[in-house]
Design an enzyme around this catalytic site. Structure first.
Site, mmCIF file in Angstrom:
data_model
loop_
_atom_site.group_PDB
_atom_site.id
_atom_site.type_symbol
_atom_site.label_atom_id
_atom_site.label_comp_id
_atom_site.label_asym_id
_atom_site.label_seq_id
_atom_site.Cartn_x
_atom_site.Cartn_y
_atom_site.Cartn_z
ATOM 1 N N GLY A 79 41.941 34.472 34.592
ATOM 2 C CA GLY A 79 40.656 34.858 35.167
ATOM 3 C C GLY A 79 40.534 36.369 35.150
ATOM 4 C CB ILE A 103 36.461 29.914 32.367
ATOM 5 C CG1 ILE A 103 35.972 28.534 31.932
ATOM 6 C CG2 ILE A 103 35.651 30.433 33.558
ATOM 7 C CD1 ILE A 103 36.193 27.456 32.985
ATOM 8 C CG ASN A 137 39.379 25.224 32.451
ATOM 9 O OD1 ASN A 137 40.128 25.717 33.301
ATOM 10 N ND2 ASN A 137 38.504 24.277 32.739
ATOM 11 C CB ALA A 138 43.959 29.232 32.862
ATOM 12 C CG LEU A 157 44.914 40.230 39.810
ATOM 13 C CD1 LEU A 157 44.882 41.602 39.141
ATOM 14 C CD2 LEU A 157 45.938 40.201 40.941
ATOM 15 C CG ASP A 160 34.853 30.655 42.569
ATOM 16 O OD1 ASP A 160 34.642 30.716 43.798
ATOM 17 O OD2 ASP A 160 34.047 30.171 41.766
ATOM 18 C CB SER A 235 40.569 43.919 38.645
ATOM 19 O OG SER A 235 40.435 43.822 40.051
ATOM 20 C CD GLU A 236 36.534 45.727 35.259
ATOM 21 O OE1 GLU A 236 36.662 46.452 34.265
ATOM 22 O OE2 GLU A 236 37.332 44.797 35.506
ATOM 23 C CD GLU A 237 35.051 40.765 42.763
ATOM 24 O OE1 GLU A 237 34.595 40.628 43.918
ATOM 25 O OE2 GLU A 237 34.333 40.756 41.746
#
Length: 256
Positions: A79, A103, A137-138, A157, A160, A235-237
């Site tokens: 992800g 995904i 899709n891991a 990281l 969802d 990471s951006e998040e």
């Protein structure tokens, strides 16, 4: 000379690709606004994926042009989002191959284009040849890509949170999937988890501590890991959480 209507239209058509060019003229990197997609995707849905029947069938050279004979992917960012942390991994561990798994089609396209742009920009040094991204899709196909005990590190990281109880089965950390992760992780390998949702953090810790093949690193061990500081905002998040002064919940686990 005044352009005729047809000439003006031709000129407009010729200029349109420049206007819609997703690559920044300043940085040479793709611009996210051309790759926007909803924040989350249903991992249970029947997406259309091409995937290998077994790890031996993966064409790694198409993703890593400089891969050496016998070399394998060591790190998996599951992800990976827009690839910020994946890029950091490539810079921190130039001798290791890292893969980002995403995904969402537009987001994975962005990461692929970002890596290609970074490689072009670093052609003289050969940097970023050690990172790649694939759309998959891991939760379904991880063993199709990695052999038993192959991975040294896995990263989850800001996954969802799937807040609704009925959707908890969609969470990337659950008992069944933890056994698959243990299969592809080598003994002593590490699983890094980070979230800004305390309820999800507690869920992750509970499930991983209940699984017989993992033990949580102590706070001292986690703080001594050079990767730990990068987990917060590479990471951006993560960077968004820092900007919003949100909370981070970290847990790292060792494969027994």
């Amino acid at each position: 000379m005044v352009a005729t209507g047809g000439q003006a239209q031709d000129q407009s058509q010729n200029q349109e690709p420049d206007v819609l060019n997703p690559t920044s003229a300043v940085t040479g990197l793709p611009q996210k606004r051309y790759y926007r997609q909803r924040a989350h995707s249903n991992p249970i849905a029947d997406h259309s994926f091409d995937y290998p029947a077994r790890p031996e069938d993966v064409d790694w050279r198409s993703m890593y042009p400089s891969i050496q004979q016998g070399q394998q992917v060591s790190f998996a960012d599951v992800g990976c989002g827009y690839g910020g942390f994946l890029v950091t991994l490539g810079e921190m561990f130039p001798e290791k191959l890292s893969i980002g798994m995403e995904i969402r089609v537009k987001v994975s396209d962005y990461v692929v284009d970002r890596i290609a742009a970074l490689r072009r920009r670093s052609a003289d040094t050969g940097a970023y040849q050690n990172i790649a991204c694939l759309r998959t899709n891991a939760m379904k196909y991880l063993p199709n890509y990695f052999s038993k005990g192959q991975l040294e590190k896995m990263f989850f990281l800001y996954p969802d949170p799937h807040f609704k109880r009925a959707k908890h089965k969609w969470r990337i950390i659950n008992q069944a999937l933890l056994s698959e992760y243990a299969y592809v992780l080598r003994k002593g390998g590490l699983v890094y988890t980070m979230t800004d949702v305390e309820d999800l953090h507690k869920w992750i810790v509970t499930h991983m501590e209940e699984h017989p093949l993992y033990e949580r690193l102590t706070e001292e061990e986690a703080n001594a890991d050079p990767i730990t500081p990068k987990l917060y905002q590479s990471s951006e998040e993560g960077a968004k959480v820092v900007r919003n002064k949100g909370d981070h919940f970290l847990a790292i686990f060792r494969r027994l």
